[in-house]
Write a protein that holds these residues in place. Structure first.
Motif, mmCIF file in Angstrom:
data_model
loop_
_atom_site.group_PDB
_atom_site.id
_atom_site.type_symbol
_atom_site.label_atom_id
_atom_site.label_comp_id
_atom_site.label_asym_id
_atom_site.label_seq_id
_atom_site.Cartn_x
_atom_site.Cartn_y
_atom_site.Cartn_z
ATOM 1 N N ARG A 198 1.165 9.412 -5.610
ATOM 2 C CA ARG A 198 1.283 10.931 -5.038
ATOM 3 C C ARG A 198 2.608 11.460 -5.917
ATOM 4 O O ARG A 198 2.656 12.721 -6.219
ATOM 5 C CB ARG A 198 1.548 11.053 -3.761
ATOM 6 N N ASP A 199 3.378 10.489 -6.150
ATOM 7 C CA ASP A 199 4.733 11.201 -6.683
ATOM 8 C C ASP A 199 4.703 11.257 -7.983
ATOM 9 O O ASP A 199 5.316 12.221 -8.579
ATOM 10 C CB ASP A 199 5.904 10.254 -6.341
ATOM 11 N N THR A 200 4.188 10.255 -8.785
ATOM 12 C CA THR A 200 4.307 10.380 -10.371
ATOM 13 C C THR A 200 3.191 10.233 -11.019
ATOM 14 O O THR A 200 2.700 11.160 -12.109
ATOM 15 C CB THR A 200 5.232 9.403 -10.777
ATOM 16 N N TRP A 239 -6.185 5.012 -12.167
ATOM 17 C CA TRP A 239 -4.985 4.156 -11.955
ATOM 18 C C TRP A 239 -5.082 3.269 -10.744
ATOM 19 O O TRP A 239 -4.716 2.125 -10.756
ATOM 20 C CB TRP A 239 -3.711 5.147 -11.968
ATOM 21 N N ALA A 263 0.959 -1.265 -0.140
ATOM 22 C CA ALA A 263 -0.035 -0.172 0.137
ATOM 23 C C ALA A 263 0.919 1.357 0.038
ATOM 24 O O ALA A 263 0.639 2.044 -0.675
ATOM 25 C CB ALA A 263 -1.070 0.130 1.214
ATOM 26 N N GLY A 264 2.009 1.351 0.708
ATOM 27 C CA GLY A 264 2.986 2.475 0.799
ATOM 28 C C GLY A 264 3.527 2.433 -0.573
ATOM 29 O O GLY A 264 3.578 3.744 -0.954
ATOM 30 N N ASP A 265 4.198 1.732 -1.144
ATOM 31 C CA ASP A 265 4.592 1.828 -2.367
ATOM 32 C C ASP A 265 3.760 2.182 -3.555
ATOM 33 O O ASP A 265 4.088 3.141 -4.411
ATOM 34 C CB ASP A 265 5.239 0.462 -2.864
ATOM 35 N N LEU A 266 2.449 1.736 -3.418
ATOM 36 C CA LEU A 266 1.403 2.373 -4.408
ATOM 37 C C LEU A 266 1.030 3.658 -4.105
ATOM 38 O O LEU A 266 0.967 4.529 -5.250
ATOM 39 C CB LEU A 266 0.009 1.513 -4.472
ATOM 40 N N LEU A 267 0.887 3.955 -2.867
ATOM 41 C CA LEU A 267 0.666 5.428 -2.451
ATOM 42 C C LEU A 267 1.518 6.481 -2.843
ATOM 43 O O LEU A 267 1.363 7.522 -3.545
ATOM 44 C CB LEU A 267 0.327 5.558 -1.254
ATOM 45 N N GLU A 268 2.724 5.880 -2.532
ATOM 46 C CA GLU A 268 4.128 7.008 -3.041
ATOM 47 C C GLU A 268 4.011 7.207 -4.609
ATOM 48 O O GLU A 268 4.265 8.303 -4.960
ATOM 49 C CB GLU A 268 5.375 5.997 -2.712
ATOM 50 N N GLN A 269 3.778 6.075 -5.156
ATOM 51 C CA GLN A 269 3.820 6.336 -6.803
ATOM 52 C C GLN A 269 2.717 7.059 -7.100
ATOM 53 O O GLN A 269 2.649 7.864 -7.979
ATOM 54 C CB GLN A 269 3.821 4.916 -7.365
#
Lengths: 109, 199
Positions: free
Chosen positions: B46-48, B61, B38-44
């Motif tokens: 918000r970030d990109t 997405w 969940a953290g990796d997906l949330l980072e992606q």
């Protein structure tokens, strides 16, 4: 020779090797995407990392969370000795398959 | 010159993906990986994804990522249940017979197998019995939706079509059999959870 790694497993393992200390899910995803030069589904990377860990080719440790992740922890991966052996075996297998074939291949007219 | 009111405005809160998609993703992810996936997906997200596609595009997405995770867990069984029910409904309406036993056996035992296998796979993948139970129930109802679809299409295309089992059967049977399906899913999920290799 143990199970030969699939192409995607090799890409993920090599990405973890290249990234060293910074090999967590999203960084691995970006590295794999850049090396394969195509869009990769995040779930595919997580599933592969999980499978590699079950095969004991990588190990993981939990890091700290960051605000952009709402505090959710990163999981950092390290390639184990068995993972390095598996990569070397996979490379040897591919070299065997290609031995004696001149590249680039030409299609018959 | 900057508007003083703008300068005083608090920063906008970060975009957040749809709650249902986040919960769905958590439901099919093993507990030990839930935080990092969940953290990796949330980072992606918000970030990109938000900067490149906007919040609505990013939400689509994120929802697609959650649906892919569901598909990896139960997709093959969703397709199998749908095909099985569509086949049964179509031949029942179009190929009349005096003996429906064989068709009933195929559907009944086919759905029993699918319910157990769905629970097994979902329990094995997620490490949760509740995921196996929910997946088996969802697969069963999705399968029945195929029968409803065929019945509706035939009602339009063939006005004098017969319904040997009756419309009531088609509408009530899915819910009457649901407790059994959930129980079979639970059995499969328990076996899957037990057989899951330790990390």
């Amino acid at each position: 020779m143990a199970d030969v790694l699939g192409a995607f497993e090799q890409a993920v393992l090599i990405a973890v090797l290249r990234l060293g200390e910074g090999a967590y899910g999203r960084a691995v995803l970006k590295e794999v995407q850049s090396r394969l030069d195509r869009e990769v589904v995040p779930g595919a990377v997580h599933a592969t990392l999980d499978r590699l860990e079950r095969k004991q080719l990588v190990s993981s440790r939990t890091g700290t969370g960051t605000p952009i992740r709402d505090g959710r922890a990163r999981r950092f991966y390290t390639v184990e000795a068995a993972g390095v052996t598996a990569l070397n075996d996979a490379r040897a297998a591919w070299q065997n398959i290609w031995r004696g074939i001149s590249r680039p291949l030409k299609a018959k007219a | 010159m900057k508007n003083p009111a703008d300068a005083a405005a608090p920063p906008a809160p970060p975009a957040t993906p749809p709650g249902w998609a986040t919960r769905l993703l958590a439901f099919v992810t093993p507990p030990e990986l839930e935080d990092c996936v969940a953290g990796d997906l949330l980072e992606q997200y918000r970030d990109t994804i938000v900067p490149s596609r906007g919040v609505r595009g990013a939400n689509r997405w994120y929802a697609a990522q959650a649906m892919r995770a569901v598909w990896r867990t139960a997709g093959v069984f969703l397709a199998a249940a749908l095909i099985l029910h569509m086949w049964r409904e179509a031949i029942d309406e179009l190929v009349l017979t005096d003996d429906y036993h064989l068709r009933s056996y195929v559907l009944t035992y086919g759905m029993i197998g699918i319910a157990v296998a769905t629970g097994l796979r979902a329990g094995w993948r997620s490490g949760r019995i509740s995921t196996g139970v929910a997946a088996a129930g969802a697969v069963s109802l999705f399968g029945w939706s195929g029968a409803w679809m065929v019945a509706a299409l035939l009602a339009i295309a063939v006005p004098d079509v017969l319904y040997p089992g009756g419309i009531a059967e088609l509408l009530f049977l899915p819910f009457m059999t649901l407790p059994l399906v959930l129980a079979l899913g639970a059995i499969g999920a328990a076996v899957g959870k037990i057989g899951r290799p330790a990390r």
